[in-house]
Structure formats: C-alpha cells, structure tokens
Design an enzyme around this catalytic site. Structure first.
Site, PDB file in Angstrom:
ATOM      1  N   ASP A 193      50.537 -49.042  39.635  1.00 29.58           N
ATOM      2  CA  ASP A 193      51.044 -48.069  39.987  1.00 29.58           C
ATOM      3  C   ASP A 193      52.212 -49.298  40.389  1.00 29.58           C
ATOM      4  O   ASP A 193      52.385 -50.274  40.811  1.00 29.58           O
ATOM      5  CB  ASP A 193      50.703 -47.267  41.408  1.00 29.58           C
ATOM      6  CG  ASP A 193      51.823 -46.156  41.595  1.00 29.58           C
ATOM      7  OD1 ASP A 193      52.121 -45.965  41.184  1.00 29.58           O
ATOM      8  OD2 ASP A 193      52.583 -47.089  43.294  1.00 29.58           O
ATOM      9  N   GLU A 233      51.486 -47.936  33.882  1.00 34.03           N
ATOM     10  CA  GLU A 233      52.422 -47.123  33.677  1.00 34.03           C
ATOM     11  C   GLU A 233      54.130 -47.491  34.149  1.00 34.03           C
ATOM     12  O   GLU A 233      54.165 -47.550  35.050  1.00 34.03           O
ATOM     13  CB  GLU A 233      51.995 -46.395  35.546  1.00 34.03           C
ATOM     14  CG  GLU A 233      52.421 -45.162  35.587  1.00 34.03           C
ATOM     15  CD  GLU A 233      53.120 -44.660  36.869  1.00 34.03           C
ATOM     16  OE1 GLU A 233      53.118 -43.417  37.277  1.00 34.03           O
ATOM     17  OE2 GLU A 233      53.470 -45.653  37.935  1.00 34.03           O
TER      18      GLU A 233
END
Length: 484
Positions: A193, A233
């Site tokens: 993330d 991501e």
C-alpha cells in the site's frame, strides 16, 4: 495466487464480527465463490482516521477481530492477502510518541522521515513544486516536540499518517517484522500500500522514481523468500503502469473500471479493445475497491493522450454523478474529507444507474479480460451509495464502505440477480479455458466478442452494446452450453 475470483473486504463490514465469522461465511453462504480473500487492514485500530490504513501497531490484529491464530485458521481454508502499509504509521503509535517526547535522543528517531533528511541544505521552490502528491498542498506537517521545538515531518496523506524512513535500520526492521508475522499466519500474498510514495529524493517527484523500483524489488525478494507474492498498488498514467508491471509480480488494472463505463455508456468498445491489446497480463482486475473510481489511470498526462479522450472522460464523470442521483457529488473532491481528488466516490452499481443488465455486463467483461478478477464486498451485493454512513463520518470513501449485517447478506444471496451473478463467478472459477489463450474477435465497435481457448475447450462472451444483449457460451465435455 489461484486464477479464480478473489474477494476484497473489511472483516467487520461483511456481516461478520471477527475473522472466525468471515471464515464461516466463506464456508457456508459464499462457499465456492472465491479462490482467495484480500483482507483490508485488520490492524490495531480498525477505526482510525483512515479505516485501518493508519496503524498504531501494524503487528497487532485489532482484538475486536481476533488474533494471528484466527488468521492462520482462515489461511488454511482460503488464500489470504494482506496489506503491508509501507509508507507510514499512525502519529498515535508508541514509536512516534516516543520521538515527540525525546526528539533525536529517541531510539525511534531514525524511523521517521523529517524534512531535513531529504533536504539537508533546504529546498528550492522547484524542489517543492516537483513533488507529486495525491491531495492539495505539500506533504509535510509541522509537529511540536515535548521540549517546545518544532519539526517538519513528511506526511504524504494525513497528519495522522507519519511517513517512515524505509531505508533506516529501524525502518527496515519494522517492515521485516511485519512480513515475518504474515508468514507465520499463512498470508501468501501482500499488497504494498502506498509503495509509490515510499522513497523521497530531492529534485524529483518522489513518486515512482528509479529508487522506488529498487525498493520494491528488494522488498519483493524478501517477501518471496518467505513464500509471499507481491501486488503493487499504483494509480498512474497508463504507460507508467505498463512499465511497473514488467518489474513486479502483480499490478492492478485500474484503467479497466472507467474503460468499462466508457464501453457501456457510449455503446462503443474501441477504447477498451485498444487497452486490451497492450494491458499487462499479470494484473488483478477490479471495477470497485475500498477507494473511489480512479480517473487518473485513463486520463492524459502532460499533453500526452490517455486511454480515453479527456472530453469524453469529463462526460463519463458527469454521467456517473447523474446516474447516482448526484449523491456521488456529495462524496467526491472537495465535498467531503477526501485524500484522492482524482477519484469519484460512488459504488459501481450506482455509477451504472442501478441498471442490473449493465452491471452484469460490466462484471462479465471484468471476468473475461486478462487478469485475476477481484470483487469488492459492496459490489458483490450490487451495493448502493451509503448516504447515512457518509453523513455520519463526512469521509467521501465511506459512501462505498457499507456495514452489512448477516440478515442483509442472507436476503441478497436469495435474489434472482445474485443467483445469476453466482453462476458467472462459478464459471470463471472452474472453466479450464480461462487458463488458456485470450482473443478478441474482430467486430465493429458496438460489439464485444471475447474468447478464451485451451486445447479443445473454449468459453466466449458476446455483448451487443447497443441493446445490451449478452450471451456466454462454453464447452462442457463434448457439448456447447449457454450459461443463462
């Protein structure tokens, strides 16, 4: 990772009180629908300022959800993906509080990224303007130390999310410790993330620079040595995404959600077909996630054309707002407490005007394009915008983060639409052709015809975009079968 439909969910928003409850749900009401589950942050606390993405203790499961043994039990029945939040930790963490109290004498001083670490000689105007950021303003916060001294700290997202110096000895030990906990609990895939922001360097954008790729490579090697695959991501210009995909295990196909809207809104699949000619094959495909519907992934950048013409893209955004009865406007941009001003906060079902035919077509397209499909828990039940939750929190993304109770779930899975959707998921999970060769058959832009083939088996999707007539056919032994 299994080439089957994956679920992405919060533990406590899917009719479950804890991890054991989610395990039971997957083994009963949702049995056989998912090859894996991505658990959104379950660390202490799950109800911080950013729904768990601001962990006070990344190595502690919030006790309201269970413990590492419960996660180990879940991983014994289904593949589990977890978030490794590499860029930051909570300002309320014991480590940062110790730093505020003791300053450079704190044993954790090197763990946090201060302004002067990146700009030891100060920053020029150009240095500051070059920094890429997902929200207005600069990625710094002024913090007051216990002795009255003021320091400038990197806070890429919110003032409660303190950026980590990932190359300090404390920073590396911090991330290694989380990976080891994951490995012991049977987590076999992680999502990095906010990894694109992890490395800061003077004179650069400090976003997906060369040194970022090096950091991701090094972290990926560590994860793989523990038997853990890595998903990165990144929301970015489509060409950047293609380059990133060459260097990592998996990336998200964040271009797909808006390209599918373009295809259905304009009854024209040409932009989607163009993308599928070049899109990364090591992708996790999505239509919706816990964040908004990303626009930057298909837009132009610095004068270079995107995947969709910018004027057409503006019309798509307006159509989403109109389809939602303008409820999405109340959750998007400056209308609520948003971090990502380049996203539209809205459920995908609402973005399509709650049209079940269009929504089923969208899911069929997602399941037939290259990549492993991931379904967000709200999208699983064709969820509508949760205006009550938005009003309560004034957090834009909460419009698509509904708390389901088990009665709602039991009611949803009995509906004719869910039964139809369930058939599609089971076909995607079971048909051997999805492990074969992907082809788009040449047709006019108003027709989308996708076919997968492996040896003598095949499965095909045909959609007339003008009428939304849809047909899914496939081989079953020596027979040709129609799904619906």
């Amino acid at each position: 990772m299994n080439n089957k439909v994956q679920l992405i969910t919060y533990v406590d928003r899917l009719g479950c009180e804890n991890i054991n409850g989610l395990d039971l749900l997957l083994q009963n009401q949702l049995k056989g629908l998912f090859g894996g589950v991505h658990l959104l942050p379950f660390y202490y606390p799950i109800d911080g300022e950013d729904a768990g993405f601001d962990p006070i203790d990344h190595k502690q499961i919030d006790e309201r959800l269970g413990n590492w043994n419960n996660l180990k039990e879940l991983s014994g029945s289904v593949d589990v993906m977890a978030d490794l939040i590499v860029n930051h930790m909570s300002a309320k963490s014991s480590e940062f509080q110790d730093f505020l109290k003791h300053g450079e004498d704190s044993e954790y001083a090197e763990l946090f990224l201060t302004f002067d670490k990146v700009f030891p000689k100060g920053a020029t105007e150009q240095d500051l303007l070059a920094i890429y950021r997902p929200r207005p303003g600069y990625p710094f916060s002024k913090m007051k130390m216990a002795n009255g001294e003021e320091r400038i700290i990197w806070t890429t997202f919110t003032t409660n999310q303190i950026d980590i110096d990932v190359y300090s000895s404390k920073g590396m030990a911090y991330l290694d410790g989380i990976l080891n906990e994951f490995q012991k609990a049977g987590v076999n895939m992680i999502r990095l993330d906010a990894a694109g922001y992890a490395i800061k360097k003077a004179g650069t954008s400090s976003f997906m620079i060369d040194e970022t790729f090096t950091f991701i490579d090094e972290l990926t090697v560590k994860a793989k040595n523990l038997g853990i695959a890595v998903l990165v991501e990144i929301h970015s210009f489509y060409k950047t995404q293609i380059e990133i995909a060459k260097k990592v295990d998996f990336v998200y196909d964040f271009a797909l959600p808006v390209l599918v809207l373009d295809t259905l809104f304009n009854a024209n699949a040409q932009n989607l077909k163009n993308w599928l000619e070049i899109s990364p094959r090591n992708a996790i495909t999505v239509l919706d996630t816990h964040d908004g519907i990303g626009i930057i992934d298909v837009a132009s950048e610095n004068g270079e054309k995107g995947l969709i013409d910018d004027n057409t893209l503006d019309d798509i955004v307006e159509r989403m707002h109109t389809n939602s009865g303008n409820t999405s406007r109340k959750a998007t941009g400056a209308a609520a407490s948003n971090l990502d001003l380049y996203q539209v906060n809205c459920t995908y079902f609402e973005a399509l005007g709650k049209d079940q035919r269009a929504y089923f077509a969208a899911r069929a397209i997602q399941f037939f394009v290259p990549g492993i499909p991931q379904v967000y828990y709200v999208g699983l039940f064709s969820g509508e915008n949760d205006m009550e939750l938005l009003t309560k929190t004034n957090v834009g993304r909460d419009i698509n983060r509904h708390y389901y109770d088990i009665q709602e779930i039991d009611a949803h899975i009995k509906t004719p639409f869910f039964k139809k959707f369930e058939k599609l998921m089971r076909l995607r999970n079971s048909h051997v052709a999805f492990n074969g060769t992907f082809n788009i058959l040449p047709t006019e832009p108003t027709i989308l015809n996708i076919r997968w083939e492996k040896d003598n088996d095949w499965v095909a999707l045909y959609i007339n975009l003008t009428t939304l007539d849809l047909k899914i056919t496939y081989t079953e032994g020596q027979k040709e079968v129609e799904l619906l």
